[in-house]
Design a protein around this motif. Structure first.
Motif, mmCIF file in Angstrom:
data_model
loop_
_atom_site.group_PDB
_atom_site.id
_atom_site.type_symbol
_atom_site.label_atom_id
_atom_site.label_comp_id
_atom_site.label_asym_id
_atom_site.label_seq_id
_atom_site.Cartn_x
_atom_site.Cartn_y
_atom_site.Cartn_z
ATOM 1 N N ASP A 70 42.625 43.122 41.596
ATOM 2 C CA ASP A 70 42.854 41.871 40.866
ATOM 3 C C ASP A 70 41.620 40.972 40.915
ATOM 4 O OD1 ASP A 70 45.460 42.610 40.231
ATOM 5 O OD2 ASP A 70 46.275 41.742 42.070
ATOM 6 N N LEU A 71 40.973 40.913 42.078
ATOM 7 C CA LEU A 71 39.758 40.105 42.197
ATOM 8 C C LEU A 71 38.650 40.679 41.321
ATOM 9 C CD1 LEU A 71 38.021 37.891 43.526
ATOM 10 C CD2 LEU A 71 37.596 39.487 45.414
ATOM 11 N N LYS A 72 38.487 41.990 41.356
ATOM 12 C CA LYS A 72 37.443 42.648 40.567
ATOM 13 C C LYS A 72 37.640 42.388 39.075
ATOM 14 C CE LYS A 72 35.324 47.241 39.926
ATOM 15 N NZ LYS A 72 35.508 47.409 38.478
ATOM 16 N N GLU A 73 38.873 42.509 38.614
ATOM 17 C CA GLU A 73 39.144 42.296 37.191
ATOM 18 C C GLU A 73 38.857 40.850 36.791
ATOM 19 O OE1 GLU A 73 42.712 43.090 33.917
ATOM 20 O OE2 GLU A 73 43.034 43.496 36.047
ATOM 21 N N THR A 74 39.216 39.910 37.648
ATOM 22 C CA THR A 74 38.976 38.499 37.344
ATOM 23 C C THR A 74 37.484 38.198 37.287
ATOM 24 O OG1 THR A 74 41.069 37.849 38.375
ATOM 25 C CG2 THR A 74 39.392 36.136 38.127
ATOM 26 N N ILE A 75 36.720 38.734 38.233
ATOM 27 C CA ILE A 75 35.275 38.511 38.235
ATOM 28 C C ILE A 75 34.636 39.109 36.981
ATOM 29 C CG2 ILE A 75 33.133 39.252 39.375
ATOM 30 C CD1 ILE A 75 34.460 38.703 42.035
ATOM 31 N N GLU A 76 35.079 40.287 36.589
ATOM 32 C CA GLU A 76 34.524 40.905 35.380
ATOM 33 C C GLU A 76 34.831 40.072 34.142
ATOM 34 O OE1 GLU A 76 36.239 44.771 35.541
ATOM 35 O OE2 GLU A 76 34.688 45.588 36.875
#
Length: 354
Positions: free
Chosen positions: A229-235
């Motif tokens: 979830d964090l990775k997707e938000t940062i992207e």
């Protein structure tokens, strides 16, 4: 606590890129101490003494908590403890004196969170209203059960989700986006509509009225317990910042966290327990380190200039002490992260821009 920490060897490399830079540490010190900018440099301001009359020799009247008297100024050191004491005056009166203590914790926290006073225009309030409606709609469509304005704190905020999950693969992790201003509400709405699913969100907002208000500029805080979830938000944020210059307006330098490349003003911070404040924890570490540095380095007195040599010495000492504090609190790989199996992945995620 500090003495105990210093008795142990520090295994943190305070010269590594993952540690807070000396430039940032100097900035924190100068924000925190009781200085005053003069034409010849930054000098130490006088100590303000608050006073209460406890015994009136003329009337013989005594008080447990007497009436306030006019404050007075006196010379003093850079860091003031602020202990109460009784003092007999030449006229026979007795007063209780209370030096105005140096609130290191408050000054550090205010510097980090960008607390200020700002005048809000009708256009600002319209942006706030439109953004909040968009975010409420996005949260409802995404199935969030909790979301709305919270007015019980020092300043209002918009909050959604739950920041107390301890069952995820990450230690409680927060993504901060500093000084995105009123655009934050619409930005989070766009993120949620694009598929981002943070566990928690907190956005500092003004009251829905024009005019001057106290305000926090660390306007966007998102909480995560899962790496995906964090990775997707940062992207998604990187994509937005790559084409939307408006999102970068006012983005400020970050101080304590793991900086996220490609997103101006963004950083990551972790705590041991869900619901705890990463900013608050870092503030405590800085306060302890600065106080301990003041014990070992001669402090300038009222009227003396804060020299570059003094600041360099304070920064070196504070850096060393911070390294010990970070190590003893499970932060040996990166000061903003609790050591875990995901630490290396988080550092790579934050530094890599596709």
């Amino acid at each position: 606590m500090i003495k105990e920490l210093l008795s142990n060897s520090c295994d943190y490399d305070t010269g590594s890129p993952e540690f807070i830079s000396k430039t940032e540490i100097k900035r924190i010190i100068m924000e925190a101490v009781r200085g005053r900018l003069e034409s010849d440099g930054v000098t130490v301001a006088p100590v303000i003494i608050r006073r209460r009359l406890m015994y009136d020799a003329t009337t013989g009247e005594e008080w447990l908590i007497g009436p306030e008297l006019e404050p007075v100024e006196c010379e003093g050191p850079l860091i003031v403890e602020g202990r109460h004491k009784m003092k007999d005056l030449p006229n026979g009166n007795t007063v209780m004196e209370h030096p105005e203590r140096t609130h290191l914790d408050r000054a550090i926290y205010n510097a980090m969170t960008g607390r200020c006073e700002r005048a809000f225009s009708p256009d600002d309030i319209n942006v706030l209203s439109a953004g909040s409606k968009s975010l409420i709609s996005a949260l409802n469509q995404a199935g969030y059960e909790k979301g709305g304005f919270e007015l019980g704190q020092e300043m209002p905020s918009f909050q959604f989700g739950d920041d107390r999950s301890e069952d995820g693969e990450l230690p409680p992790t927060r993504l901060y986006l500093h000084r995105t201003d009123l655009l934050s509400l619409q930005m989070v709405a766009d993120l949620v509509n694009s598929g981002a699913r943070p566990d928690y969100g907190k956005l500092w907002v003004p009251y829905n009225q024009e005019g001057p208000q106290r305000y926090r500029q660390d306007t966007l805080i998102l909480g995560f317990s899962e790496y995906r979830d964090l990775k997707e938000t940062i992207e998604l944020l990187r994509e937005r910042f790559s084409w939307d210059d408006g999102a970068c307006i006012g983005a400020g330098e970050t101080l304590y966290g793991l900086k996220v490349a490609g997103i101006p003003g963004a950083y990551i911070g972790q705590t041991k327990y869900g619901g705890d404040s990463f900013n608050g924890e870092m503030t405590q570490y800085f306060e302890e380190a600065i106080q301990c540095s003041c014990e070992d380095i001669k402090q300038p007195q009222t009227g003396e200039v804060l020299t570059d040599e003094w600041l360099d010495a304070m920064a070196r000492k504070t850096t060393d002490i911070l390294g010990s504090i970070m190590s003893k609190n499970g932060r040996t790989t990166h000061h903003a992260l609790i050591d875990s199996d995901m630490t290396a992945d988080l550092i790579k995620l934050a530094s890599s821009v596709q």
